[in-house]
Design a protein around this motif. Structure first.
Motif, short mmCIF file in Angstrom:
data_model
loop_
_atom_site.label_atom_id
_atom_site.label_comp_id
_atom_site.label_asym_id
_atom_site.label_seq_id
_atom_site.Cartn_x
_atom_site.Cartn_y
_atom_site.Cartn_z
N ARG A 96 0.84 -1.20 0.00
CA ARG A 96 0.00 0.00 0.00
C ARG A 96 0.88 1.24 0.00
O ARG A 96 1.79 1.38 0.82
CB ARG A 96 -0.93 -0.01 1.21
N ASP A 126 -5.84 4.71 -0.77
CA ASP A 126 -6.65 3.98 -1.73
C ASP A 126 -5.83 3.40 -2.87
O ASP A 126 -6.35 3.17 -3.96
CB ASP A 126 -7.76 4.88 -2.30
N GLN A 127 -4.54 3.17 -2.64
CA GLN A 127 -3.69 2.65 -3.72
C GLN A 127 -2.74 1.58 -3.19
O GLN A 127 -1.94 1.83 -2.30
CB GLN A 127 -2.89 3.78 -4.37
N THR A 128 -2.88 0.40 -3.76
CA THR A 128 -1.98 -0.72 -3.47
C THR A 128 -1.37 -1.19 -4.78
O THR A 128 -2.07 -1.34 -5.78
CB THR A 128 -2.73 -1.87 -2.79
N VAL A 129 -0.07 -1.42 -4.78
CA VAL A 129 0.63 -1.82 -6.00
C VAL A 129 1.31 -3.17 -5.78
O VAL A 129 1.63 -3.55 -4.65
CB VAL A 129 1.66 -0.77 -6.44
#
Length: 214
Positions: free
Chosen positions: A120, A124-127
Motif C-alpha cells: 500500500r 486507496d492505492q496498493t501496487v
C-alpha cells in the motif's frame, strides 16, 4: 513520465530530461542548445538542455535527480518552442520515493527467493512489487521507489516485470538508498511505525539522521 537529472561535475551544465526508456536505435537532433532524442518511430525519449542554468538558474544548487515544478517545465517548453521542437514536456510532480506498507506477499512461481508483494502506497492505492530482499515480510513499512524514480546510483525505475510477474516499482534497501551511515548489507530498510505515514514522500534529510555516526 518525466525524469530529470543535473550533474555539473560529470556532465557540465546539461540538464538531462528523460520521457521514455531506451529501446534500441536512437536519433539525436540538436538546435539552439537543445538536443532532442527520439527512437526510430519518432517517439520522444528525452531532451538534453545545454547551458541549462541559463534557463533555470536555480539548477546551480542541484546535483542528481531534479524534481521540476510546473513553472520550470513551462520555461523548458518555451525553450523547446524557440528551438523549433514541437514535442513538449509534461510536468510530473508526484513523489517518486514514498512510504509504503507491505500488506501481504506470496512466493514467486518461477523463483525460490523472489516474493510478490502487495504494498500500500496510499489510502486507496496498493501496487504489486516483486522483491528479493531477505527480510521482506508482511506488516512492515518500507521505502518504495515508484516508476520515474532515479536511484542514487543513477538507475531509473520503470514499470516492468521480474521473471514474468508484473512489478510496479521497487522496495528499497540500505544499499540502494545510500543512506548516511547505513550498514552495507542486503535487506530492506524497515521504517519504524511512527517514522512517517504511509503514502508520504520520504523525508531523506531526516532519514540521513536515522543511523548513528560510525
Amino acid at each position: 513520465m518525466l525524469i530529470s537529472s543535473y550533474n555539473p561535475k560529470e556532465m557540465s551544465d546539461i540538464l538531462v530530461v528523460i520521457t521514455a526508456p531506451d529501446d534500441g536505435d536512437q536519433t539525436s537532433t540538436v538546435n539552439d542548445g537543445v538536443a532532442q532524442i527520439t527512437n526510430t518511430k519518432g517517439q520522444l525519449l528525452g531532451y538534453n538542455f545545454l547551458a541549462a542554468s541559463t534557463i533555470l538558474p536555480e539548477l546551480k544548487n542541484q546535483n542528481g535527480q531534479v524534481f521540476l515544478s510546473t513553472d520550470q517545465v513551462a520555461k523548458l517548453n518555451a525553450k523547446l518552442t524557440a528551438a523549433g521542437f514541437t514535442q513538449q514536456l509534461t510536468a510530473d510532480t508526484t513523489p517518486k520515493f514514498v512510504v509504503g506498507y507491505v500488506e501481504k506477499l506470496e512466493d514467486h512461481p518461477k523463483s525460490d527467493h523472489l516474493k510478490i508483494t502487495q504494498t500500500r502506497i496510499g489510502n486507496d492505492q496498493t501496487v504489486q512489487i516483486v522483491c528479493g530482499s531477505p527480510n521482506v515480510k508482511a506488516g512492515i513499512k518500507v521505502v518504495v521507489a515508484r516508476p520515474g524514480a532515479m536511484m542514487p546510483d543513477g538507475k531509473i525505475i520503470w514499470p516492468g516485470a521480474l521473471m514474468g510477474v508484473e512489478s510496479d516499482g521497487m522496495l528499497c534497501g540500505f544499499r540502494e538508498l545510500h543512506l548516511k551511515n547505513a550498514p552495507d548489507e542486503k535487506g530492506l530498510w524497515i521504517i519504524p511505525d511512527d517514522w512517517q505515514a504511509v503514502g508520504e514522500a520520504v523525508d531523506f534529510d531526516r532519514a540521513n539522521t536515522y543511523f548513528p555516526a560510525k
